[in-house]
Scaffold this active site. Structure first.
Site, PDB file in Angstrom:
ATOM      1  N   HIS A  74       6.003  11.632  48.133  1.00 21.47           N
ATOM      2  CA  HIS A  74       6.054  12.026  49.547  1.00 21.47           C
ATOM      3  C   HIS A  74       5.824  13.529  49.640  1.00 21.47           C
ATOM      4  CE1 HIS A  74       8.271   8.396  51.504  1.00 21.47           C
ATOM      5  NE2 HIS A  74       7.420   8.015  50.570  1.00 21.47           N
ATOM      6  N   TYR A 203      14.327  12.165  59.144  1.00 19.96           N
ATOM      7  CA  TYR A 203      15.715  12.584  59.354  1.00 19.96           C
ATOM      8  C   TYR A 203      15.857  12.836  60.852  1.00 19.96           C
ATOM      9  CZ  TYR A 203      16.270  13.318  54.331  1.00 19.96           C
ATOM     10  OH  TYR A 203      16.352  13.132  52.970  1.00 19.96           O
ATOM     11  N   PRO A 295      25.301  12.447  51.127  1.00 21.12           N
ATOM     12  CA  PRO A 295      23.953  12.041  50.711  1.00 21.12           C
ATOM     13  C   PRO A 295      22.804  12.683  51.488  1.00 21.12           C
ATOM     14  CG  PRO A 295      25.044  10.271  51.917  1.00 21.12           C
ATOM     15  CD  PRO A 295      26.060  11.343  51.734  1.00 21.12           C
ATOM     16  N   LYS A 299      20.856  14.915  46.834  1.00 26.03           N
ATOM     17  CA  LYS A 299      21.012  15.802  45.681  1.00 26.03           C
ATOM     18  C   LYS A 299      21.828  15.240  44.514  1.00 26.03           C
ATOM     19  CE  LYS A 299      18.715  19.447  46.731  1.00 26.03           C
ATOM     20  NZ  LYS A 299      17.483  18.658  46.851  1.00 26.03           N
ATOM     21  N   TYR A 387      14.969  21.238  49.199  1.00 23.76           N
ATOM     22  CA  TYR A 387      14.819  19.777  49.240  1.00 23.76           C
ATOM     23  C   TYR A 387      14.001  19.268  48.049  1.00 23.76           C
ATOM     24  CZ  TYR A 387      14.245  15.148  51.293  1.00 23.76           C
ATOM     25  OH  TYR A 387      14.262  13.790  51.514  1.00 23.76           O
TER      26      TYR A 387
HETATM   27  C1  LIG Z   1      23.958   5.257  49.239  1.00 26.95           C
HETATM   28  C2  LIG Z   1      23.693   6.401  48.307  1.00 26.95           C
HETATM   29  C3  LIG Z   1      22.494   7.090  48.409  1.00 26.95           C
HETATM   30  C4  LIG Z   1      22.228   8.147  47.556  1.00 26.95           C
HETATM   31  N1  LIG Z   1      21.027   8.790  47.649  1.00 26.95           N
HETATM   32  C5  LIG Z   1      20.718   9.766  46.760  1.00 26.95           C
HETATM   33  C6  LIG Z   1      19.399  10.337  46.699  1.00 26.95           C
HETATM   34  O1  LIG Z   1      18.496   9.967  47.468  1.00 26.95           O
HETATM   35  N2  LIG Z   1      19.147  11.303  45.770  1.00 26.95           N
HETATM   36  C7  LIG Z   1      20.119  11.695  44.887  1.00 26.95           C
HETATM   37  O2  LIG Z   1      19.842  12.587  44.066  1.00 26.95           O
HETATM   38  N3  LIG Z   1      21.376  11.158  44.883  1.00 26.95           N
HETATM   39  C8  LIG Z   1      21.690  10.198  45.778  1.00 26.95           C
HETATM   40  N4  LIG Z   1      22.911   9.591  45.726  1.00 26.95           N
HETATM   41  C9  LIG Z   1      23.915  10.032  44.730  1.00 26.95           C
HETATM   42  C10 LIG Z   1      23.651   9.445  43.337  1.00 26.95           C
HETATM   43  O3  LIG Z   1      23.567   8.047  43.427  1.00 26.95           O
HETATM   44  C11 LIG Z   1      24.777   9.874  42.372  1.00 26.95           C
HETATM   45  O4  LIG Z   1      24.963  11.249  42.460  1.00 26.95           O
HETATM   46  C12 LIG Z   1      24.451   9.473  40.919  1.00 26.95           C
HETATM   47  O5  LIG Z   1      24.644   8.095  40.740  1.00 26.95           O
HETATM   48  C13 LIG Z   1      25.323  10.237  39.923  1.00 26.95           C
HETATM   49  O6  LIG Z   1      25.062   9.787  38.629  1.00 26.95           O
HETATM   50  P1  LIG Z   1      26.177   9.846  37.505  1.00 26.95           P
HETATM   51  O7  LIG Z   1      25.566   9.301  36.278  1.00 26.95           O
HETATM   52  O8  LIG Z   1      26.792  11.187  37.473  1.00 26.95           O
HETATM   53  O9  LIG Z   1      27.361   8.887  38.019  1.00 26.95           O
HETATM   54  P2  LIG Z   1      27.339   7.346  38.327  1.00 26.95           P
HETATM   55  O10 LIG Z   1      26.034   6.882  38.823  1.00 26.95           O
HETATM   56  O11 LIG Z   1      28.554   7.096  39.177  1.00 26.95           O
HETATM   57  O12 LIG Z   1      27.563   6.659  36.918  1.00 26.95           O
HETATM   58  C14 LIG Z   1      28.819   6.675  36.268  1.00 26.95           C
HETATM   59  C15 LIG Z   1      28.897   5.491  35.336  1.00 26.95           C
HETATM   60  O13 LIG Z   1      30.145   5.572  34.636  1.00 26.95           O
HETATM   61  C16 LIG Z   1      30.728   4.298  34.586  1.00 26.95           C
HETATM   62  N5  LIG Z   1      32.186   4.421  34.445  1.00 26.95           N
HETATM   63  C17 LIG Z   1      33.082   4.774  35.384  1.00 26.95           C
HETATM   64  N6  LIG Z   1      34.323   4.737  34.893  1.00 26.95           N
HETATM   65  C18 LIG Z   1      34.203   4.353  33.604  1.00 26.95           C
HETATM   66  C19 LIG Z   1      35.147   4.095  32.576  1.00 26.95           C
HETATM   67  N7  LIG Z   1      36.478   4.210  32.772  1.00 26.95           N
HETATM   68  N8  LIG Z   1      34.695   3.695  31.359  1.00 26.95           N
HETATM   69  C20 LIG Z   1      33.356   3.546  31.142  1.00 26.95           C
HETATM   70  N9  LIG Z   1      32.426   3.743  32.095  1.00 26.95           N
HETATM   71  C21 LIG Z   1      32.835   4.159  33.305  1.00 26.95           C
HETATM   72  C22 LIG Z   1      30.314   3.650  35.901  1.00 26.95           C
HETATM   73  O14 LIG Z   1      30.390   2.231  35.843  1.00 26.95           O
HETATM   74  C23 LIG Z   1      28.904   4.161  36.078  1.00 26.95           C
HETATM   75  O15 LIG Z   1      27.941   3.287  35.526  1.00 26.95           O
HETATM   76  C24 LIG Z   1      23.213   8.532  46.576  1.00 26.95           C
HETATM   77  C25 LIG Z   1      24.413   7.838  46.470  1.00 26.95           C
HETATM   78  C26 LIG Z   1      24.660   6.777  47.321  1.00 26.95           C
HETATM   79  C27 LIG Z   1      25.968   6.014  47.180  1.00 26.95           C
END
Ligand SMILES: Cc1cc2nc3c(=O)[nH]c(=O)nc-3n(C[C@H](O)[C@H](O)[C@H](O)COP(=O)(O)OP(=O)(O)OC[C@H]3O[C@@H](n4cnc5c(N)ncnc54)[C@H](O)[C@@H]3O)c2cc1C
Length: 397
Positions: A74, A203, A295, A299, A387
């Site tokens: 995009h 947006y 969200p 980011k 962005y």
């Molecule tokens: C609706 C929505 C839309 C979004 N849109 C965007 C976007 O467009 N762009 C963007 O950059 N971000 C977006 N985000 C945010 C993004 O999804 C998160 O910031 C991202 O998933 C973070 O990744 P992470 O690996 O840090 O954590 P997570 O994705 O939360 O992964 C953590 C992992 O750890 C595991 N875990 C937790 N506790 C334990 C435990 N005790 N033992 C073992 N494993 C465990 C979980 O099961 C999970 O698989 C959005 C979020 C949502 C909810």
């Protein structure tokens, strides 16, 4: 059972999987412990917008092939307010950069496949994860698998277990400075079977609240509207949802939202959260375990990728050059990029959402800010630069 690894990674989200893959490419061994099943993590629908640096990183790491084939570049976004739509040409405003729309669960599938193919072990379905001996030379992760107690001894632990995981809690509370803000609104999100209503994300700000018109594929659309975080999806029939979208997106140019059968509904809360510090002894936090953004700025996943780039480089310096400086400075370095993303997400949220009980001056300030962004090139450039994503290296002193 006692096992060992150079790095123990808790969590197979984008942060944990990306780290495991990058460490493998640098010849550093890791084991990933994930509480959910592979099917579950590969089906959880979350983010969809990849910044320019994140998309480039996935390509460089050899896990961007499907993203390039199936994702959507995009080159602009639209801001809609006051009954009019305004296009921001991201490519023009940022010297050629754009965003890629490619769902997070597809990134997860690509990373799981790459990590397993390179021989790194991911243990799915682990339970009762507990971190210990973090200040010693050999920290340990205690956990259970199929009811049997396990111990993973490592040189370092990467806490990539999201906001609710145990890693951040393993840092003594007195050493954690936590900054938190909960917003009085949430997002009501739907997935529907319909063609895209727009070539680019919209947006939209309106007196009834915010709307994001996003996409997943030529046949599946992702739409959100601002809602009461305490509301229930049961209160929203499909007809009521479409009527709400239509009222908020009403404009003067005849543009119409394309409707279709809704197959998923959900409400997400909005919060800003930052944990300072992101390290303790031999534990390093990355991604949502250390910080959460509303969200609006897209980011979260992208900040997780930024943390992982720094952490993998720091571990590389430790193992390959016997240098500790980058590891020692990890939290102080990573947090600078995190604060930038946090501020941008807060700023976008405030510019695009109306909050209950606001005074009229706040509403007029919001409109003035939106006018400035679409009418002033520096104003538009500031939004666009943040962005599409600031370079990972911009924050290394
Ligand atoms: C609706 C929505 C839309 C979004 N849109 C965007 C976007 O467009 N762009 C963007 O950059 N971000 C977006 N985000 C945010 C993004 O999804 C998160 O910031 C991202 O998933 C973070 O990744 P992470 O690996 O840090 O954590 P997570 O994705 O939360 O992964 C953590 C992992 O750890 C595991 N875990 C937790 N506790 C334990 C435990 N005790 N033992 C073992 N494993 C465990 C979980 O099961 C999970 O698989 C959005 C979020 C949502 C909810």
């Amino acid at each position: 059972m006692k096992q060992t690894s150079q790095v123990g990674i808790i969590g197979a989200g984008p942060a944990g999987l990306l780290l495991a893959h990058m460490l493998h490419l640098e010849g550093i061994a890791s084991v990933v412990l994930e509480q959910r099943s592979r099917a579950d993590i590969e089906a959880t629908i979350k983010a969809g917008v990849l910044e320019h640096p994140t998309a480039e990183l996935l390509k460089q790491l050899g896990v961007g092939e499907r993203m390039q084939r199936e994702g959507y570049l995009h080159r602009g976004i639209e801001l809609s307010f006051g009954g009019k739509r305004h296009r921001l040409d991201l490519e023009d405003l940022t010297d050629g950069k754009a965003i890629t729309v490619y769902p997070q669960h597809e990134v997860i599938k690509d990373l799981v496949a790459a990590v397993l193919a390179n021989g790194t072990r991911i243990e799915f379905g682990v339970d009762a994860v507990r971190l210990a001996a973090l200040e010693s030379d050999q920290p340990v992760i205690h956990y259970q698998r199929d009811g049997a107690a396990q111990e993973l001894y490592c040189d370092f632990i990467a806490g990539c277990d999201g906001f609710h995981g145990p890693s951040r809690q393993a840092i003594p509370q007195a050493l954690r400075q936590e900054h938190a803000k909960v917003y009085p609104s949430g997002w009501f999100g739907i997935l529907c079977e319909a063609p895209p209503s727009s070539d680019e994300l919209i947006y939209a700000q309106s007196d009834r609240g915010f709307v994001l018109v996003s996409t997943r594929s030529p046949t599946v659309q992702r739409l959100y509207f601002q809602c009461d975080p305490q509301d229930s999806v049961d209160n929203w029939s499909d007809d009521r949802i479409w009527a709400e979208f239509q009222q908020r997106l009403a404009n003067q140019d005849g543009w119409q939202l394309k409707k279709g059968p809704i197959f998923q509904k959900g409400i997400i809360a909005m919060r800003s959260f930052i944990c300072e510090t992101m390290q303790y002894g031999r534990l390093f936090l990355a991604g949502d375990s250390a910080h959460i953004v509303p969200p609006t700025g897209a980011k979260g996943l992208n900040l997780a990728a930024g943390d992982v780039v720094l952490l993998s480089r720091a571990l590389h310096s430790h193992y390959r050059r016997n240098q500790q400086d980058a590891l020692d400075a990890y939290s102080a370095t990573a947090i600078q990029r995190v604060w930038r993303g946090e501020h941008f997400s807060w700023w976008m949220t405030n510019m695009l959402h109306d909050f209950e009980g606001e005074d009229s001056i706040t509403r007029r300030f919001r409109r003035s800010q939106l006018d400035y962004v679409v009418k002033s090139r520096p104003g538009a450039q500031s939004l666009a630069e943040n962005y599409v994503g600031l370079p990972f290296d911009a924050w290394i002193n």
